[in-house]
Design an enzyme around this catalytic site. Structure first.
Site, short mmCIF file in Angstrom:
data_model
loop_
_atom_site.label_atom_id
_atom_site.label_comp_id
_atom_site.label_asym_id
_atom_site.label_seq_id
_atom_site.Cartn_x
_atom_site.Cartn_y
_atom_site.Cartn_z
N SER A 150 0.84 -1.19 0.00
CA SER A 150 0.00 0.00 0.00
C SER A 150 0.88 1.25 0.00
CB SER A 150 -0.95 -0.03 1.19
OG SER A 150 -1.86 -1.12 1.06
N HIS B 206 8.10 6.40 14.33
CA HIS B 206 7.77 7.01 13.04
C HIS B 206 7.86 8.53 13.20
CE1 HIS B 206 4.74 7.40 9.45
NE2 HIS B 206 5.82 8.14 9.29
N HIS C 77 21.90 16.77 15.91
CA HIS C 77 23.01 16.01 16.50
C HIS C 77 22.62 15.31 17.80
CE1 HIS C 77 23.70 18.91 19.81
NE2 HIS C 77 23.26 19.80 18.92
#
Length: 205
Positions: free
Chosen positions: A11, A144, A135
């Site tokens: 998908s 996510h 950093h």
């Protein structure tokens, strides 16, 4: 690394993963597994089986999970690891990766991403389009980071957390595991309790 790549999930997210793989020019053959029989040939690539059939392909294919849901991606990748699959890391050619950056297996870095030096990113993460990680960040497994999200320096993000599109995390902030930070939200202080956080500054919903 093998010369064939199998993507679990055909998908939306899986198609972006495939697009990155095509642009990397590392695999001679790229194919999908998907349980939706109506999905035929995303990006002109073949769907060769169902998601339960992965062990048939371990000898010939690298395998990566192209599913956006953190919990589902974790469940499938953990099973693949136990069963002995070879799981690559995918990085779009346009991404900028600093020195001493660590990216664990199954993580996908998409177009336009910047990851600055000395950052460590766990396994099975999605670092989505045009997001930036400065950093000394520590991003745990199966996080996510959505398109256009920006993390300042020395940020820690706990396992399975989702940072929504356009969200911002200020420097030296720690976010615990399993959180959801809404689109456009700005995190300016530590989040120590799992939950959904929205707004500017972000507050628990």
């Amino acid at each position: 690394m093998r010369n064939k790549l199998l993507i679990i999930g055909a998908s939306g997210h899986g198609k972006v993963v495939a697009d990155i793989a095509l642009r990397m020019h590392k695999w001679q053959c790229i194919a999908f597994l998907d349980d939706n029989q109506n999905v035929k040939s995303p990006l002109g690539l073949e769907v060769i089986g169902r998601t339960s059939e992965t062990n048939k392909y371990f000898q010939d294919y690298d395998i990566i999970v192209g599913i956006g849901n953190n919990a589902t991606r974790e469940k499938i990748q953990e099973r693949l690891e136990i069963e002995g699959a070879t799981i690559p890391t995918l990085i779009h050619p346009s991404a900028i990766i600093g020195e001493q950056v660590e990216l664990a297996q199954g993580t996908v870095v998409m177009a336009g991403v910047v990851i600055n030096c000395c950052t460590k990113i766990g396994k099975g993460c999605i670092i989505n389009t045009s997001s930036s990680i400065d950093h000394d960040n520590r991003i745990d497994d199966y996080v996510h980071i959505s398109p256009g999200a920006h993390l300042a320096g020395t940020v820690t993000v706990g396992k399975g957390t989702w940072l929504g599109i356009g969200s911002v995390v200020s420097n030296n902030v720690n976010i615990t595991y399993g959180c959801k930070v809404g689109a456009g939200s700005v995190v300016v202080k530590d989040i120590n309790e799992t939950g959904t956080y929205l707004g500017v500054p972000a507050r628990r919903a």
